[in-house]
Scaffold this motif. Structure first.
Motif, PDB file in Angstrom:
ATOM      1  N   LYS A   1       0.734  -1.277   0.069  1.00 45.87           N
ATOM      2  CA  LYS A   1      -0.027  -0.013  -0.071  1.00 45.87           C
ATOM      3  C   LYS A   1       1.047   1.232  -0.066  1.00 45.87           C
ATOM      4  CE  LYS A   1      -4.181  -1.781   2.273  1.00 45.87           C
ATOM      5  NZ  LYS A   1      -5.044  -1.704   3.453  1.00 45.87           N
ATOM      6  N   GLU A   2       1.940   1.208   0.872  1.00 46.97           N
ATOM      7  CA  GLU A   2       2.858   2.317   0.751  1.00 46.97           C
ATOM      8  C   GLU A   2       3.504   2.607  -0.584  1.00 46.97           C
ATOM      9  OE1 GLU A   2       5.227   1.513   4.215  1.00 46.97           O
ATOM     10  OE2 GLU A   2       3.807   1.807   5.676  1.00 46.97           O
ATOM     11  N   ALA A   3       3.984   1.401  -1.016  1.00 54.58           N
ATOM     12  CA  ALA A   3       4.620   1.522  -2.324  1.00 54.58           C
ATOM     13  C   ALA A   3       3.602   1.801  -3.409  1.00 54.58           C
ATOM     14  CB  ALA A   3       5.225   0.262  -2.517  1.00 54.58           C
ATOM     15  N   ALA A   4       2.458   1.572  -3.378  1.00 56.35           N
ATOM     16  CA  ALA A   4       1.419   2.234  -4.435  1.00 56.35           C
ATOM     17  C   ALA A   4       1.162   3.623  -4.578  1.00 56.35           C
ATOM     18  CB  ALA A   4       0.355   1.309  -4.138  1.00 56.35           C
ATOM     19  N   GLU A   5       1.174   4.082  -3.242  1.00 50.63           N
ATOM     20  CA  GLU A   5       0.986   5.381  -2.860  1.00 50.63           C
ATOM     21  C   GLU A   5       2.162   6.105  -3.219  1.00 50.63           C
ATOM     22  OE1 GLU A   5       0.179   6.442   1.410  1.00 50.63           O
ATOM     23  OE2 GLU A   5      -1.504   5.158   1.260  1.00 50.63           O
ATOM     24  N   GLN A   6       3.323   5.737  -3.140  1.00 43.52           N
ATOM     25  CA  GLN A   6       4.436   6.448  -3.551  1.00 43.52           C
ATOM     26  C   GLN A   6       4.566   6.595  -5.043  1.00 43.52           C
ATOM     27  OE1 GLN A   6       6.620   8.334  -1.651  1.00 43.52           O
ATOM     28  NE2 GLN A   6       5.329   7.894  -0.177  1.00 43.52           N
ATOM     29  N   PHE A   7       4.151   5.483  -5.480  1.00 45.50           N
ATOM     30  CA  PHE A   7       3.989   5.445  -7.127  1.00 45.50           C
ATOM     31  C   PHE A   7       3.087   6.294  -7.659  1.00 45.50           C
ATOM     32  CE2 PHE A   7       5.853   0.657  -7.153  1.00 45.50           C
ATOM     33  CZ  PHE A   7       7.279   1.195  -7.175  1.00 45.50           C
TER      34      PHE A   7
END
Length: 149
Positions: free
Chosen positions: A61-67
């Motif tokens: 989820k954190e990675a998706a937000e950053q992307f």
């Protein structure tokens, strides 16, 4: 069937159907579980494996937000697809009503009356929710709201 066996069987079927994304996600889960088993020097039960998968979901989820912030929708979409595959191995999430009932019961049992007792209540709630897929932030907000009433 244990979660370990289910992952192994699903990996085999993903390999046969050439589902690359599912294969990668299952291998990632198995690697994280194996790493933790080596670290603890014991086999993990389904509850411990669920906690690992919850951590993996949080990372995705954190990675998706950053992307998404970086305007990389393709990578964000891939992360969200991985999340949905991992969630398929977790037990069904509790509804907000059930979660609120558990929090209220923990507050009553511990006799907590103020925000200073929040740690004690959180410990009791999280012990009851062991093996469940819950967001600690949501639980924390519910406990805080219950103690401020």
């Amino acid at each position: 069937m244990s979660l370990h066996d289910r992952l192994t069987e699903d990996l085999k079927s993903a390999m046969k159907s050439r589902d690359q994304l599912r294969m990668d996600v299952i291998r990632m889960i198995k690697a994280a579980v194996q790493y933790k088993e080596v670290e603890l020097k014991q086999d993990l039960d389904d509850a411990a494996m669920s906690r690992i998968m919850t951590t993996l979901i949080k990372q995705r989820k954190e990675a998706a937000e950053q992307f998404e912030k970086g305007n990389r929708q393709d990578l964000a979409t891939k992360e969200r697809q991985e999340i949905s595959i991992i969630e398929g191995y977790l037990p069904a999430a509790l509804s907000s009503d059930e979660l609120a009932r558990i929090v209220d019961a923990a507050v009553k049992e511990s006799g907590a009356t103020a925000l200073k007792d929040m740690g004690q209540v959180m410990k009791a709630v999280m012990a009851r929710l062991a093996g469940q897929s819950v967001d600690g932030k949501v639980v924390s907000d519910l406990v805080k709201a219950a103690l401020q009433r």
